[in-house]
Motif scaffolding. Structure first.
Motif, short mmCIF file in Angstrom:
data_model
loop_
_atom_site.label_atom_id
_atom_site.label_comp_id
_atom_site.label_asym_id
_atom_site.label_seq_id
_atom_site.Cartn_x
_atom_site.Cartn_y
_atom_site.Cartn_z
N ALA A 189 0.82 -1.21 0.00
CA ALA A 189 0.00 0.00 0.00
C ALA A 189 0.86 1.26 0.00
O ALA A 189 0.46 2.29 -0.56
N ARG A 190 2.03 1.18 0.61
CA ARG A 190 2.95 2.31 0.69
C ARG A 190 3.87 2.38 -0.53
O ARG A 190 4.69 3.28 -0.64
N ASP A 191 3.74 1.41 -1.44
CA ASP A 191 4.57 1.32 -2.64
C ASP A 191 6.04 1.13 -2.30
O ASP A 191 6.93 1.68 -2.96
N ILE A 192 6.30 0.35 -1.25
CA ILE A 192 7.66 -0.05 -0.90
C ILE A 192 7.86 -1.47 -1.42
O ILE A 192 7.09 -2.38 -1.09
N ALA A 193 8.88 -1.66 -2.25
CA ALA A 193 9.13 -2.97 -2.84
C ALA A 193 9.62 -3.95 -1.77
O ALA A 193 10.15 -3.55 -0.73
N PHE A 194 9.46 -5.24 -2.04
CA PHE A 194 9.97 -6.25 -1.11
C PHE A 194 10.25 -7.54 -1.86
O PHE A 194 9.69 -7.80 -2.94
N CYS A 195 11.13 -8.34 -1.27
CA CYS A 195 11.48 -9.63 -1.87
C CYS A 195 11.98 -10.56 -0.77
O CYS A 195 12.15 -10.16 0.38
N ILE A 196 12.19 -11.81 -1.14
CA ILE A 196 12.82 -12.79 -0.26
C ILE A 196 14.31 -12.82 -0.56
O ILE A 196 14.72 -12.84 -1.72
N SER A 197 15.12 -12.83 0.50
CA SER A 197 16.58 -12.99 0.38
C SER A 197 17.00 -14.03 1.41
O SER A 197 17.22 -13.69 2.58
N SER A 198 17.12 -15.27 0.99
CA SER A 198 17.21 -16.38 1.93
C SER A 198 18.39 -17.29 1.66
O SER A 198 18.77 -17.51 0.50
N SER A 199 18.92 -17.86 2.74
CA SER A 199 19.97 -18.87 2.61
C SER A 199 19.43 -20.19 2.06
O SER A 199 20.21 -21.06 1.67
#
Length: 229
Positions: A105-115
């Motif tokens: 809703a805030r237009d902040i991108a996100f992703c998974i960064s996982s081992s």
């Protein structure tokens, strides 16, 4: 946490212990797997040694202890047992959908960064239903030469998302992950709300702060509230 997201353009989520309550399952399974390969450790020892690390870490440990190179055999044996337990027991972290919805809703991108490997992440997304949140936005330690605590994975993910480290926040539950985030020049929120910290959240909190976390939380609802409307 006021002002935490003022300059944030992207959030990198660790998966195990942050998005999903998988660490109690994976750590208990790893205890069984290490015993099978002749390198037994207690649950506490497994947690201290391997939380936040890729599968190469226990493989190297087995070789150190037994002289066996189990590279080819380890993952199939581990994943068969682990995925059966995922199907039965794996759940999302409470309130994580609220956090993701607030970021979107805030237009902040996100992703998974996982081992975790791509295969394991795909299984996790399928079992928990989190997949639609992260379509095309999954970065695995499979993609870089050096996993956590090296910064490579987080730098690779931020670059892939098109944002600079100074505009990136990492959400992590492990010392290795917090160390990697700080080495990458990123802000880091430590999370100790997973089931693997249920017996001693205070000590876990202290360890993440000592590793360099900017703030440590035990409830994703607090993170959701910190995201500006």
């Amino acid at each position: 946490m006021e002002g935490l997201f003022d300059t944030c353009r992207v959030v990198l989520f660790d998966c195990d212990g942050v998005l999903v309550n998988s660490e109690p399952i994976s750590l208990a399974t790893l205890v069984d797997v290490l015993e099978h390969f002749g390198a037994p450790l207690s649950l506490r020892e497994v947690s201290d040694r391997f939380t936040g690390r890729s599968s190469s870490a226990p493989i190297e440990y087995i070789k150190e202890q037994t002289g066996q190179d189990v590279t080819a055999a380890f993952k199939p044996y581990y994943y068969e047992m682990l995925f059966a337990r995922y199907d039965r027991d794996l759940t999302k972290i409470d309130q994580i959908d609220d956090v993701l919805a607030a970021l979107r809703a805030r237009d902040i991108a996100f992703c998974i960064s996982s081992s975790s490997s791509v295969e394991r992440l795909e299984k996790t997304m399928q079992v928990t239903g989190l997949g639609p949140w992260f379509e095309g936005q999954v970065y695995s330690a499979d993609f870089v030469e050096n996993g956590k605590p090296a910064p490579d994975l987080f730098l690779h993910a931020a670059d892939g998302m098109g944002h600079a480290p100074e505009h990136t926040i990492v959400i992590e539950d492990s010392v290795a992950g917090v160390t990697a985030a700080r080495a990458a020049g990123m802000k880091c929120v430590g999370f100790v709300g997973g089931g693997h910290y249920a017996d001693d959240r205070e000590t876990a909190c202290q360890r993440l702060y000592a590793a360099g976390a900017d703030i440590v939380i035990d409830d994703m609802a607090n993170l959701a509230r910190a995201i500006p409307a």
